[in-house]
Enzyme design. Sequence first.
Site, PDB file in Angstrom:
ATOM      1  N   THR A   1       0.189  12.010  -2.848  1.00 33.75           N
ATOM      2  CA  THR A   1      -0.699  11.011  -2.150  1.00 33.75           C
ATOM      3  C   THR A   1      -1.402  10.488  -2.872  1.00 33.75           C
ATOM      4  O   THR A   1      -2.391  11.154  -4.353  1.00 33.75           O
ATOM      5  CB  THR A   1      -1.204  11.120  -0.821  1.00 33.75           C
ATOM      6  OG1 THR A   1      -2.209  12.067  -1.454  1.00 33.75           O
ATOM      7  CG2 THR A   1      -0.361  12.430  -0.003  1.00 33.75           C
ATOM      8  N   HIS A   2      -2.384   8.910  -3.617  1.00 32.13           N
ATOM      9  CA  HIS A   2      -3.078   8.413  -4.229  1.00 32.13           C
ATOM     10  C   HIS A   2      -2.665   8.920  -5.105  1.00 32.13           C
ATOM     11  O   HIS A   2      -3.692   8.752  -6.570  1.00 32.13           O
ATOM     12  CB  HIS A   2      -4.046   8.652  -3.531  1.00 32.13           C
ATOM     13  CG  HIS A   2      -5.077   8.889  -2.655  1.00 32.13           C
ATOM     14  ND1 HIS A   2      -5.488   8.059  -2.080  1.00 32.13           N
ATOM     15  CD2 HIS A   2      -4.003  10.048  -1.627  1.00 32.13           C
ATOM     16  CE1 HIS A   2      -5.653   7.736  -0.599  1.00 32.13           C
ATOM     17  NE2 HIS A   2      -5.410   9.379   0.155  1.00 32.13           N
TER      18      HIS A   2
ATOM     19  N   SER B   1      11.925  -0.226 -30.462  1.00 31.76           N
ATOM     20  CA  SER B   1      10.887  -1.225 -30.628  1.00 31.76           C
ATOM     21  C   SER B   1      11.262  -1.441 -31.852  1.00 31.76           C
ATOM     22  O   SER B   1      11.493  -1.347 -33.054  1.00 31.76           O
ATOM     23  CB  SER B   1       9.128  -0.286 -30.677  1.00 31.76           C
ATOM     24  OG  SER B   1       8.523  -1.411 -32.068  1.00 31.76           O
TER      25      SER B   1
ATOM     26  N   TYR C   1      19.833 -33.519   7.730  1.00 30.28           N
ATOM     27  CA  TYR C   1      20.119 -33.541   6.430  1.00 30.28           C
ATOM     28  C   TYR C   1      19.302 -34.120   5.956  1.00 30.28           C
ATOM     29  O   TYR C   1      19.069 -35.023   5.979  1.00 30.28           O
ATOM     30  CB  TYR C   1      21.404 -33.748   5.798  1.00 30.28           C
ATOM     31  CG  TYR C   1      21.432 -33.619   4.586  1.00 30.28           C
ATOM     32  CD1 TYR C   1      21.825 -32.273   4.273  1.00 30.28           C
ATOM     33  CD2 TYR C   1      21.425 -34.545   3.926  1.00 30.28           C
ATOM     34  CE1 TYR C   1      22.471 -32.354   2.289  1.00 30.28           C
ATOM     35  CE2 TYR C   1      21.437 -34.513   2.223  1.00 30.28           C
ATOM     36  CZ  TYR C   1      22.002 -32.946   1.750  1.00 30.28           C
ATOM     37  OH  TYR C   1      22.277 -32.699   0.576  1.00 30.28           O
TER      38      TYR C   1
ATOM     39  N   GLN D   1      19.895 -29.532  -1.071  1.00 26.85           N
ATOM     40  CA  GLN D   1      19.976 -29.366  -2.318  1.00 26.85           C
ATOM     41  C   GLN D   1      19.894 -28.374  -3.521  1.00 26.85           C
ATOM     42  O   GLN D   1      20.631 -27.560  -4.179  1.00 26.85           O
ATOM     43  CB  GLN D   1      21.007 -30.316  -3.003  1.00 26.85           C
ATOM     44  CG  GLN D   1      21.840 -30.236  -4.362  1.00 26.85           C
ATOM     45  CD  GLN D   1      21.927 -31.836  -5.295  1.00 26.85           C
ATOM     46  OE1 GLN D   1      23.100 -32.466  -4.394  1.00 26.85           O
ATOM     47  NE2 GLN D   1      21.088 -32.335  -5.952  1.00 26.85           N
TER      48      GLN D   1
HETATM   49  N1  ARG Z   1      25.110 -31.774  -2.730  1.00 25.87           N
HETATM   50  C1  ARG Z   1      25.453 -32.028  -1.622  1.00 25.87           C
HETATM   51  C2  ARG Z   1      24.064 -30.924  -1.552  1.00 25.87           C
HETATM   52  O1  ARG Z   1      24.547 -29.763  -1.684  1.00 25.87           O
HETATM   53  C3  ARG Z   1      26.018 -32.070  -0.580  1.00 25.87           C
HETATM   54  C4  ARG Z   1      25.885 -32.341   0.271  1.00 25.87           C
HETATM   55  C5  ARG Z   1      25.373 -34.135  -0.104  1.00 25.87           C
HETATM   56  N2  ARG Z   1      25.348 -35.116   1.237  1.00 25.87           N
HETATM   57  C6  ARG Z   1      24.322 -36.140   1.820  1.00 25.87           C
HETATM   58  N3  ARG Z   1      24.086 -36.733   2.069  1.00 25.87           N
HETATM   59  N4  ARG Z   1      23.434 -37.228   0.563  1.00 25.87           N
HETATM   60  O2  ARG Z   1      23.371 -31.271  -0.415  1.00 25.87           O
END
Ligand code: ARG
Length: 451
Positions: free
Chosen positions: A157-158, A280, A320, A325
Amino acid sequence: MKTQKTTVGSINSDVLSFTAGRDVELDKSLITADCLGTAAHVTMLSKMKPAVLSETARKKVIRELKAIIKQAEEGKFKIRLSDQDVHLAVERTLTEKLGDLGKKIHTGRSRNDQVAVDMRLYGREEILGTLDEAVALISALLAFAKRNEKVPMVGRTHMQPGMPSSVGLWAAAHAESLLDDCVLLVNAYELNDQCPLGSAASYGVPLPIDRELVSDLLGFRCPVHTVLYAGNSRGKVESIVLCAMSQVMLSLSRFAQDLMLFTMPEFGYFTLPDELCTGSSIMPQKKNPDVIELVRARASRVKACELAVYDLIKGSPGGYNRDLQDAKEPFMEGVAMTRDCLRVLAPFVQAIQVDKKALKAGFTPDVFATDRALELVGQGMPFRDAYRHVKENLGELEKMNPAKAIAQKTHLGAPLGIDWNLLKERGRAVTGIVRDERRALNRAVERLLKV
Ligand code: ARG
């Protein structure tokens, strides 16, 4: 200004390469997944009433998708910059081959749910592979632990000498840590195992699509319920998976650190065979444990991948956003790095040589202080009095026999009370889960691609 024709309209060349980013390259790992997603989607379209595609059309598409999968396996399927990503590369290819039929396949879906399902299909395979590799390392650790069950090792320990322990306990503890990580991986697998397809751009479509059918066809446990969460869960699922991966790396890093310490010549408890170490360029005598140092470094990098994904989405609005991406690269990188580390360590563990003499030499008399106090307790002395007595007479402590000392530690989980079956059973259970899942997935894919 240079514009370039793409699969879906023309855009400025610089904007095209900037926005495609690394997709053209990274999406090579998603070709099969993308074809499977498309196969499920067109199958569902062919079962709709009224059907968007006929049964004959479905078969034609599936045949072409199988050809693409085969090409991908041979490294021959090309994603062009003008495609932007795998989704449009597959659609372009299907349209080249099948004409108008190829143009129908995108009915009722968006690239957003398409990429979301691709990432989950990719994640599914990767988690199963990770579990296999984790179990292989756990088995190697447990075999090493069992072989050295009775080999005494100073427990610290420690970092200071503490009490008699064993090599078996040391290795079994690292194995148990990984067994816990497998639980996290299985949990991540279950969350990943929900199908986002059919959510389209996150808001559904005015068509009677059957999302349950698509989910079943792809072998998912169920669809992600709300179409908006199906979209929003992109990035979140990746960060959950990476969180489990980074726990695996935490276990590996601590194991690596211990090993670095105990292979130092000053300890010499363990030695690593020459072929697993590096030399090395200037110091001829060097035998360096670079592998385990890099495992420690990779733990930081996997965590960085997890944080990269987390940070990308933590402030991003629902629906989205193209930011998503950029979760692809850290996700793929973090998972691949974790798997590399698991794979490199399994043979490493098998090759660790144990120096019993050096381990025994670590047992200075003070290591037995607690054992001595407990011996006095056995003779009727209250513990605090025994503790004080030993503390005041440390010089009188005699070196006991380390093997005998650990032979007395037989209670649950102690050096000689390790339930090897319990630990092995936990590993076997993981293997069972992986085997059952793989079987079910293979069956689903076979059924899906049968024409
Ligand atoms: N390559 C894009 C990603 O990975 C695909 C989706 C594109 N969608 C868009 N609405 N531009 O997100």
